[in-house]
Design a protein around this motif. Structure first.
Motif, PDB file in Angstrom:
ATOM      1  N   LYS A   5       0.832  -1.202   0.000  1.00  0.00           N
ATOM      2  CA  LYS A   5       0.000   0.000   0.000  1.00  0.00           C
ATOM      3  C   LYS A   5       0.867   1.252   0.000  1.00  0.00           C
ATOM      4  CE  LYS A   5      -3.757   2.240   2.480  1.00  0.00           C
ATOM      5  NZ  LYS A   5      -4.679   2.182   3.611  1.00  0.00           N
ATOM      6  N   THR A   6       1.914   1.242   0.801  1.00  0.00           N
ATOM      7  CA  THR A   6       2.833   2.376   0.880  1.00  0.00           C
ATOM      8  C   THR A   6       3.535   2.596  -0.460  1.00  0.00           C
ATOM      9  OG1 THR A   6       3.196   2.016   3.233  1.00  0.00           O
ATOM     10  CG2 THR A   6       4.859   3.306   2.077  1.00  0.00           C
ATOM     11  N   GLU A   7       4.008   1.524  -1.074  1.00  0.00           N
ATOM     12  CA  GLU A   7       4.707   1.638  -2.355  1.00  0.00           C
ATOM     13  C   GLU A   7       3.765   2.123  -3.453  1.00  0.00           C
ATOM     14  OE1 GLU A   7       6.882  -1.900  -3.309  1.00  0.00           O
ATOM     15  OE2 GLU A   7       8.035  -1.826  -1.449  1.00  0.00           O
ATOM     16  N   LEU A   8       2.525   1.657  -3.445  1.00  0.00           N
ATOM     17  CA  LEU A   8       1.554   2.123  -4.435  1.00  0.00           C
ATOM     18  C   LEU A   8       1.243   3.607  -4.250  1.00  0.00           C
ATOM     19  CD1 LEU A   8      -0.919  -0.887  -4.605  1.00  0.00           C
ATOM     20  CD2 LEU A   8       0.642  -0.105  -6.391  1.00  0.00           C
ATOM     21  N   HIS A   9       1.136   4.031  -3.002  1.00  0.00           N
ATOM     22  CA  HIS A   9       0.894   5.445  -2.722  1.00  0.00           C
ATOM     23  C   HIS A   9       2.075   6.291  -3.207  1.00  0.00           C
ATOM     24  CE1 HIS A   9      -0.498   9.066  -0.761  1.00  0.00           C
ATOM     25  NE2 HIS A   9       0.689   9.181  -0.184  1.00  0.00           N
ATOM     26  N   GLU A  10       3.292   5.845  -2.931  1.00  0.00           N
ATOM     27  CA  GLU A  10       4.483   6.580  -3.363  1.00  0.00           C
ATOM     28  C   GLU A  10       4.564   6.646  -4.886  1.00  0.00           C
ATOM     29  OE1 GLU A  10       7.728   4.621  -1.418  1.00  0.00           O
ATOM     30  OE2 GLU A  10       7.237   5.490   0.529  1.00  0.00           O
ATOM     31  N   GLU A  13       2.004   9.175  -6.127  1.00  0.00           N
ATOM     32  CA  GLU A  13       2.494  10.535  -5.901  1.00  0.00           C
ATOM     33  C   GLU A  13       3.568  10.907  -6.915  1.00  0.00           C
ATOM     34  OE1 GLU A  13       1.505  13.057  -3.717  1.00  0.00           O
ATOM     35  OE2 GLU A  13      -0.209  11.708  -3.644  1.00  0.00           O
ATOM     36  N   ALA A  14       4.441   9.964  -7.252  1.00  0.00           N
ATOM     37  CA  ALA A  14       5.495  10.234  -8.234  1.00  0.00           C
ATOM     38  C   ALA A  14       4.885  10.527  -9.602  1.00  0.00           C
ATOM     39  CB  ALA A  14       6.455   9.046  -8.313  1.00  0.00           C
ATOM     40  N   VAL A  15       3.854   9.779  -9.978  1.00  0.00           N
ATOM     41  CA  VAL A  15       3.182  10.021 -11.261  1.00  0.00           C
ATOM     42  C   VAL A  15       2.487  11.378 -11.246  1.00  0.00           C
ATOM     43  CG1 VAL A  15       1.277   9.256 -12.746  1.00  0.00           C
ATOM     44  CG2 VAL A  15       2.914   7.589 -11.855  1.00  0.00           C
ATOM     45  N   ARG A  16       1.827  11.696 -10.141  1.00  0.00           N
ATOM     46  CA  ARG A  16       1.159  12.996 -10.024  1.00  0.00           C
ATOM     47  C   ARG A  16       2.170  14.124 -10.171  1.00  0.00           C
ATOM     48  NH1 ARG A  16       0.823  16.829  -6.642  1.00  0.00           N
ATOM     49  NH2 ARG A  16       1.899  15.740  -4.971  1.00  0.00           N
TER      50      ARG A  16
END
Length: 65
Positions: A5-10, A13-16
């Protein structure tokens, strides 16, 4: 599961952030010597010039006296 979940969130955010940078009219690129910054920028400039898009590339070392 928490790590995923943390890696997907990161990643999200990187894509955003990448989308924000891509939409910007100004880009400042920093990094260690030899990592390909100049090569990347020159490739971008070449593609933009070929597409007849207005482009200005300012190299930082030109402003050091």
């Amino acid at each position: 599961m928490l790590r995923l979940k943390t890696e997907l969130h990161e990643a999200s955010e990187a894509v955003r952030r990448a989308e924000e940078v891509a939409a910007s009219t100004l880009l400042i690129l920093r990094g260690e010597a030899g990592t390909g910054k100049t090569h990347l920028l020159c490739d971008m400039v070449k593609r933009r010039v070929e597409a007849r898009q207005p482009t200005i590339l300012l190299m930082g070392q030109r402003f050091i006296s």
